[in-house]
Design a protein around this motif. Structure first.
Motif: not given
Length: 1039
Positions: A867-883
């Motif tokens: 669950l923690v890994i998935d949250i970290i991955a989601a945050i990283r994805r959002l940061k990458t997508k939106h610069g």
């Protein structure tokens, strides 16, 4: 201030005291060195040999900053070899594992195909050795009769403008032995650079005295069992080499329609891909029969015309005769159901002396067999005015004569397979010649039966069909070659004084034995045998190679306990030419199968999926990947091979062109470990295996990742040295949830890798290893320990250090068969646990097994941490997508109380690994979330929000993405029009087409990314709406 010391000889505490006291640094330096002496095998630190404190290598206490393959791989191999780790323990009575390395030809050096075979076998050998098996892995090299003689003759001509006939047989053989010594030493060095754990005490060469004796013995036994005979039969003949060649040395090229091809010995290209029609006139009445052929020149040897018995067009002419216009004699019209009525005119010429099918038809119908082409590829004395013409020059003259006589009926395009000699590039001719053959029918039947009954297992099973197809219709094996390099056939032609005209062939070890055998068979005195002559021909190379599994283990004397072999691993392209023949001869000569399991790997290709070949210029050598090489040096290498006669002019040009295209900046240094790991990362059972050097570069970075993780772990253990005195089993209660998680994932990796290695699924094993080491251990767990280890005197820091060491040490053991050099290096850098036995070398240390680690598997903990890994991955994805470059505030909205508890426990981990300023965990969306945020759904009902000033409004982002999508579609439409234009594929150069294809793929990938972003933005609106509704509902419920 640091002190660097280099020791040679023995070390004592008093010596350290003296050195350090002189430096006024006794206390800290003494403590540091005592820690190394106590806890490290010290490979490049302080390293002692077994049962003594004698130093066996330079002492370098500093851990190098970065991974350097040259540094790591420089000395370990000689150390392994010196300590006898490659040799099985003769006193061992346990389980054994035995293999032979398919002996590479001494024609040149190893290429990537060899490296693949070697690596697969070495991984399996090392794994079994670490499991405690007594491992025998035998190296060798093949004399490669035709191939080696050809390259040496080319070299001789290139350097001295001499042919073999100019210098004679003895001198040529001397030249070839010099070549063998030179190339053999290079190949041996290549084996060592790859890290192959071969038993060098058993090294063999197919023409060394022991192997030669085995070859002679095998031939005599087969001859005396009436399994070898001499007969006139069709053989693949190379007119350039003037020798018979094996089927594997024949390459078929498909020709579609009229195509001009250059043929050695002919000034002008020769036309292939044409079906020519000409007429034979009936003898006893008016009329004719028109035949179709691709080989007009062989009509001089026609002895019949054949039609299908049910072909209505020819029923009334079957049994009649036609007139041969050049030999001026009658030949019959026969019927045979092999004829295809739909091919050409439905009538075919029969030339038994120059075609396999015609040869069989000739035997069925008792036809005369007239040879019209000689060994030089010229028409012979039976051909009248065409005598001494080159075969393809004669084709044109014969057609002109047929036309002059009113017999030519035209020609048309035809798809055909043209056989070329892989050694000389010549078109292979089928000639009728006296040769030595092995009667293969019964042996082939036994080999077939072994697979059908399950005694012999072929993996992958898809090749069982190939096995059945080949062996159920096997031809007798022609084993004689008209060469000077090889095992001279141990047969002697003998005649006696009683009848000098009658000769007898006997198989014998020497001339004296031949005389005795001949005298016995002819029932005369030995003194009556007047003439004894050994056959000049040599044996087919595959004959000696087929004996390798048992001749290398002592046959014809008593074979060792390691026979039969545990496994035969090789490429699927030689399953018949080598593997089947090993099975046939092994069963016949030893009474048992030479091995019970066959593992076949695919053919290695370049990154574009093209088979590596000199004609394409895409051959890559393993040492160039290991050490790296510039484009200039690659070119220099190619020119050197051209000068040595290994490459033709056209092959050199192709190679230089291919090198410039594939490696414009040369090849980056990757090291043997990265090369090995890359080769094992592909599914070896695939028919073709694409090799991309960029993957090799990525795996070098993976090595550096392991290196840095080891450096970090050792640094932590130096600070928290009490971790070396702790024991995981007795300290379970003190482990954190993250400690337990990584140990559970370690148990999973160990299980996956062992299961994969048991099934020889090396790609699954490498994937499991990389996932654990790279993603789970380095990228996640190791990072979570950094906040914990800020304080070095807590129980948490002790357990984190102990867990780091345990995971890294176990991972190194699991990686060792794939990456022997770096794992050995790091094994000696890592400290020892107090009271724990440690093997002198990692290659003989026990391999991690599921039985040891299954107890640490904890699915509940894995689920929570995921669950923690998935949250970290989601945050990283959002940061990458939106610069988003800054550290945003994160709100995790999760209705589940249990999930919220998990996130709350690991807020620090989320902040550190996701790069966040603050993390809030709540059950509903905060009213503060109005502007400047992006969101992504997590799980079935959760959502993560990122608040940042860098975030644009969703509608504004969508509008920007929409404009980008429109521009991409316009560019893609433009490229599509260019590529679909009339004549594009014919007129546009190959490199231009390739560039356009890459451009299209790039545009499609970018378009896919933009569309995914727009979809994400749409989902964001939905998610935010869902969160708002959920919050409102919860608020109302609360009221």
């Amino acid at each position: 201030m640091s002190v660097k010391m280099r020791y040679y000889g023995t070390i004592s505490k008093s010596f350290i005291f003296i050195v350090c006291n002189d430096s006024l640094l006794f206390n800290p330096v003494y403590r540091r060195f005592v820690w190394h002496i106590r806890h490290c095998s010290a490979g490049r630190g302080i390293w002692f040999s077994k049962n003594t404190n004698q130093i066996v290598k330079d002492a370098r206490s500093d851990f190098p900053t970065a991974y350097n393959p040259k540094y790591v791989e420089s000395n370990w191999y000689s150390w392994w070899e010196k300590h006898g780790y490659f040799v099985p323990n003769s006193a061992d009575t346990g389980k054994s594992f035995s293999m032979v390395l398919p002996p590479p030809n001494v024609t040149g050096t190893l290429h990537l195909g060899h490296a693949l075979t070697c690596t697969i076998q070495d991984v399996l050998a090392r794994w079994h050795r670490m499991l405690g098996c007594s491992v025998v892995w035998i190296p060798g090299m093949d004399h490669a009769g035709i191939a080696t003689q050809v390259v040496v003759e080319k070299k001789l001509w290139q350097e001295k403008k001499l042919t073999r006939h100019d210098i004679g047989r003895a001198k040529l053989v001397e030249e070839i032995w010099r070549w063998k010594e030179d190339k053999g030493s290079i190949i041996t060095e290549q084996f060592r650079r790859l890290g192959l754990s071969l038993d060098w005490s058993r090294e063999m060469f197919t023409m060394d005295p022991v192997q030669s004796a085995a070859v002679t013995e095998a031939f005599i036994r087969l001859f005396d069992a009436d399994l070898i005979y001499r007969a006139n039969s069709l053989v693949n003949w190379s007119c350039v080499l003037q020798s018979a060649i094996s089927d594997i040395e024949v390459n078929f090229k498909q020709v579609i329609g009229a195509t001009a091809i250059e043929v050695p010995g002919h000034l002008e290209p020769v036309e292939f891909g044409v079906l020519t029609d000409f007429a034979y006139k009936l003898c006893d009445r008016d009329g004719e029969i028109v035949v179709s052929t691709t080989r007009v020149e062989t009509m001089l040897g026609d002895t019949a015309v054949a039609v299908h018995p049910l072909d209505e067009r020819y029923k009334n002419v079957i049994g009649e005769h036609v007139w041969h216009p050049f030999r001026e004699e009658r030949i019959p019209i026969i019927c045979d159901d092999f004829v295809d009525p739909n091919l050409g005119t439905g009538a075919v010429k029969i030339t038994p002396a120059h075609d396999y099918v015609d040869f069989e038809v000739g035997k069925r119908h008792n036809l005369e067999m007239i040879s019209v082409i000689n060994e030089k590829g010229e028409l012979n004395e039976k051909c009248g005015v065409f005598t001494n013409m080159k075969r393809f020059d004669a084709r044109k003259c014969i057609m002109e004569q047929l036309d002059a006589r009113g017999l030519l009926r035209g020609k048309r395009d035809h798809t055909m397979q043209v056989p070329f000699c892989s050694r000389s590039g010549d078109v292979v001719e089928l000639l009728l010649k006296p040769q030595w053959f092995i009667n293969s029918k019964e042996m082939a039947h036994q080999a077939l039966e072994a697979v059908q009954e399950g005694d012999l297992r072929i993996d992958p099973a898809v090749f069982e069909k190939t096995w059945y197809t080949w062996l159920s219709d096997v031809r007798d094996w022609c084993v004689s070659r008209q060469l000077w390099w090889g095992h001279q056939i141990p047969v002697y032609e003998c005649s006696s004084i009683v009848n000098l005209q009658s000769t007898l062939w006997v198989a014998a070890r020497n001339i004296n034995e031949a005389v005795k055998k001949a005298a016995t068979k002819l029932n005369v005195l030995e003194s009556d045998i007047l003439r004894v002559r050994q056959d000049d021909d040599v044996l087919d190379t595959w004959f000696s190679s087929a004996l390798f599994p048992f001749s290398a283990l002592g046959w014809p004397e008593k074979t060792e306990k390691y026979y039969p072999l545990t496994l035969m691993e090789t490429g699927h392209d030689i399953v018949f030419f080598w593997v089947a023949r090993m099975v046939m001869l092994g069963t016949q000569l030893t009474g048992q199968l030479p091995f019970k399991n066959i593992l076949l790997h695919g053919i290695i290709c370049d990154a574009q999926g093209r088979k590596m070949s000199k004609s394409l210029g895409n051959v890559v050598f393993p040492e160039d990947i290991i050490a790296g090489i510039s484009l200039e040096d690659l070119n220099r290498q190619a020119r050197k091979n051209f000068d040595a006669g290994l490459l033709s002019r056209s092959e050199l040009e192709k190679t230089l062109e291919g090198q410039k295209k594939m490696f414009p900046k040369g090849i980056e240094e990757c090291g043997a470990d990265a090369l090995r790991f890359t080769l094992c990362s592909a599914n070896i059972r695939s028919y073709f295996i694409n090799f991309d050097i960029q993957q090799c570069v990525a795996n070098r970075l993976f090595c550096n990742k392991i290196w840095q993780a080891s450096k970090y772990t050792r640094m932590c253990l130096e600070r928290v040295h009490t971790a070396l005195d702790s024991d995981l089993d007795s300290s379970r209660d003190y482990l954190s949830k993250l400690d337990k998680w990584i140990l559970s994932r370690l148990a999973n990796m160990v299980s996956q890798v062992n299961e994969a290695l048991s099934g020889s699924d090396l790609h699954i094993a490498t994937s499991a290893l990389k996932t654990f080491v790279y993603s789970e251990f380095c990228d996640f767990y190791l990072e979570t320990t950094k906040p914990v280890l800020k304080s070095s005197d807590t129980q948490a820091s002790v357990m984190a250090c102990r867990t780091l060491l345990c995971c890294l040490d176990t991972a190194l053991h699991a990686l060792s068969p794939f990456m022997p050099f770096i794992t050995e290096e790091l094994y000696h850098y890592l400290p020892r646990l107090s009271g724990h036995h440690r093997s002198e070398s990692i290659m003989v240390a026990p391999y991690p097994t599921p039985q040891q680690w299954d107890q640490w598997r904890d699915m509940h903990v894995e689920k929570e941490v995921q669950l923690v890994i998935d949250i970290i991955a989601a945050i990283r994805r959002l940061k990458t997508k939106h610069g988003i470059k800054d550290k945003p505030e994160v709100h995790i909205v999760m209705p589940s109380a249990a999930d919220r508890q998990v996130y709350s426990e690991h807020l620090t981990v989320v902040k550190v690994l996701a790069g966040c300023r603050n993390v809030v965990v709540a059950d509903r969306q905060s009213p503060a979330l109005k502007n400047n945020y992006v969101a992504e759904a997590v799980g079935p009902s959760g959502c993560v929000h990122l608040i940042s000033k860098q975030v644009m409004d969703a509608s504004e982002q969508d509008a920007q993405a929409c404009r980008q999508e429109e521009n991409l579609l316009k560019e893609l439409e433009k490229m599509t029009k260019i590529r679909s234009a009339s004549g594009y594929k014919i007129k546009a150069p190959r490199h231009v087409q390739d560039a356009h294809l890459l451009k299209v793929q790039s545009l499609e990938n970018e378009l896919r990314r933009i569309r995914e972003l727009r979809e994400s933005l749409r989902r964001q609106v939905v998610v935010c709406s869902r969160s708002a509704i959920s919050s409102s509902f919860n608020f109302l419920v609360a009221l």
